[in-house]
Design an enzyme around this catalytic site. Sequence first.
Site, PDB file in Angstrom:
ATOM      1  CD  GLU A 106      -2.985   0.903   2.357  1.00 37.85           C
ATOM      2  OE1 GLU A 106      -3.472  -0.232   2.508  1.00 37.85           O
ATOM      3  OE2 GLU A 106      -3.274   1.871   3.078  1.00 37.85           O
ATOM      4  CG  ASP A 108      -1.636   4.558   2.774  1.00 33.51           C
ATOM      5  OD1 ASP A 108      -2.212   3.979   1.842  1.00 33.51           O
ATOM      6  OD2 ASP A 108      -1.514   4.058   3.901  1.00 33.51           O
ATOM      7  CD  GLU A 110      -4.275   7.371   5.920  1.00 35.40           C
ATOM      8  OE1 GLU A 110      -5.250   6.613   6.060  1.00 35.40           O
ATOM      9  OE2 GLU A 110      -3.311   7.400   6.721  1.00 35.40           O
TER      10      GLU A 110
END
Length: 293
Positions: A106, A108, A110
């Site tokens: 993953e 990311d 955010e």
Amino acid sequence: MKAGALLTVVVAVVLLRGAAATPPHKPVDVQFEKNYVPTWAEDHIHYLNGGWEVQLSLDKSTGTGFHTQGSYLFGHFSMQIKLVGGDSAGTVTAFYLSSQNSEHDEIDFEFLGNRTREPYILQTNVFSGGKGDREQRIYLWFDPTKDYHSYSVLWNLYMIAFFVDDTPIRVFKNSKDLGVRYPFDQPMKLYSSLWNADDWATRGGQEKTDWSKAPFVASYRGFYVDGCEASAEAKVYATQGARWWDQKEFQDLDGEQYRRLAWVRKEHTIYNYCTDRARYATMSPECTRDHDI
């Protein structure tokens, strides 16, 4: 000044300043439906301008999100986002790549909401083989709620580079030789979502979502995906080495990009897992290579 002398001066200036940074290729603008589909709560996704722009809406009943139709093994993945304005405490707007298995990879972005007039926090993370815990947090140097800005990931066999507009904010290099797992053989879909996370997102959960300010709206455009599409089971991609992101100039940041990354580290970084001795007794081996300290 003679032409030869002028050329000498120009060359000297270029050498003193260093070669110009080579940013990733600019994405081509396309409509949402070209590459993306809703993930959940489709009634909270609003399409504007014939699908060239999309708004995600969060209220007390639900958030929402979307994802790519295909999975990708390496490429350049970009999205233009205008974040939730005003009092956004407790909300999280996410843009990320993720594989679909238990030991998942993953990558990311955010965006952690905050009270009115307090800055947004951008948190990045990298998971490889199911292991994450590589959080870094920065304050952005502009108001991300006033206009669209580009957030992108360049992912190839050599590195994962995070960019805000054309400024690199993080690099995670392939450090398999140091015993660090690197995402290289699990195709990933792109996802984006807007959801309530007031148990942790703002000041560790101390600031709760003010539902009287709902609905919270994040806006998106620029839905082009410049990646090598692959089945979820693929381990390699057919054009390995032939795409622009595989070429030498994209196998590492250059001098100017590293100077800009150092500026982000010095002026805007508020948390870095590499320097958190209370959490990690020893520094992770990739931190020095990634210019994280």
